[in-house]
Design an enzyme around this catalytic site. Sequence first.
Site, PDB file in Angstrom:
ATOM      1  N   HIS A 197       0.955  -1.202   0.046  1.00 39.95           N
ATOM      2  CA  HIS A 197      -0.016   0.109  -0.097  1.00 39.95           C
ATOM      3  C   HIS A 197       0.909   1.227   0.117  1.00 39.95           C
ATOM      4  CE1 HIS A 197       0.778   1.081   4.260  1.00 39.95           C
ATOM      5  NE2 HIS A 197       0.855  -0.051   4.623  1.00 39.95           N
ATOM      6  N   CYS A 211       3.217  -4.672   6.660  1.00 40.11           N
ATOM      7  CA  CYS A 211       2.881  -4.287   5.182  1.00 40.11           C
ATOM      8  C   CYS A 211       4.001  -3.769   4.451  1.00 40.11           C
ATOM      9  CB  CYS A 211       1.508  -3.453   5.002  1.00 40.11           C
ATOM     10  SG  CYS A 211       0.133  -4.052   5.576  1.00 40.11           S
TER      11      CYS A 211
END
Length: 240
Positions: A197, A211
């Site tokens: 992301h 992440c």
Amino acid sequence: MTTVPGMQLGRRSVLRGGLSVTAGMMLTPLAAGTSHAATRALYRGCVGEDVRALQKQLATKGYWCGTADGDFGELTQQATWAVQKQNGLTRDGVVGPLTRTALANGTLPKPVGGAGSRVEVHLRKQLFLVVRDGRTTRVLNTSTGNNQYYWLNGVRHLAVTPTGSWKVYSTYSKGWQWGPLGNLYRPMYYNSGWAVHGSAKIPPWPDSHGCSRLSTRAMDMIWSTGTMALGTRVTIATGA
């Protein structure tokens, strides 16, 4: 020692990316069109045709930095960090002699997943690879799990990015998505809550809860090029 216009020298110097940098020094960008007796060091804030030439070289070599506009901004800094990571240089974002040589003569990281097309995240060097037909075609700076403990809903967790191979199963295209650990820009989920992301903070070291962070403009590029469509394989590996 290579000096930069506007440099203020302190007591301690370290070699950073081929530029001798002094602790506490101030780097002042030169204005566009300024002549140079020799190749100057380039860093965030510099502008000029030499920056544009650097950006074109980065793109040609496979380090995505957006448009070659002659302005050394965030994306050029991200690409410079990626070059320095791949070549074992200090991750300072300064394009000095060592970084120039590495960019000119170095090779892209080799994918670990064999033939086929996918994206890979190499944890040791903190790099994001776009792989097409078994060959690395594009490299970006990324920041993954920082291996620090954090608390969520009263439960203690370790911020890690697990290794393995998955496929993109869910995406969010509309911009920033709320998350319990912070907002995620246009995320692409591949393993439970783990995603690739966009973020406003992508340092050249592991800094996330797990992440793989990229710049927001890099995520826009990934969306517009279909790099991580649903079903795309995502391989997370230690790397070389």
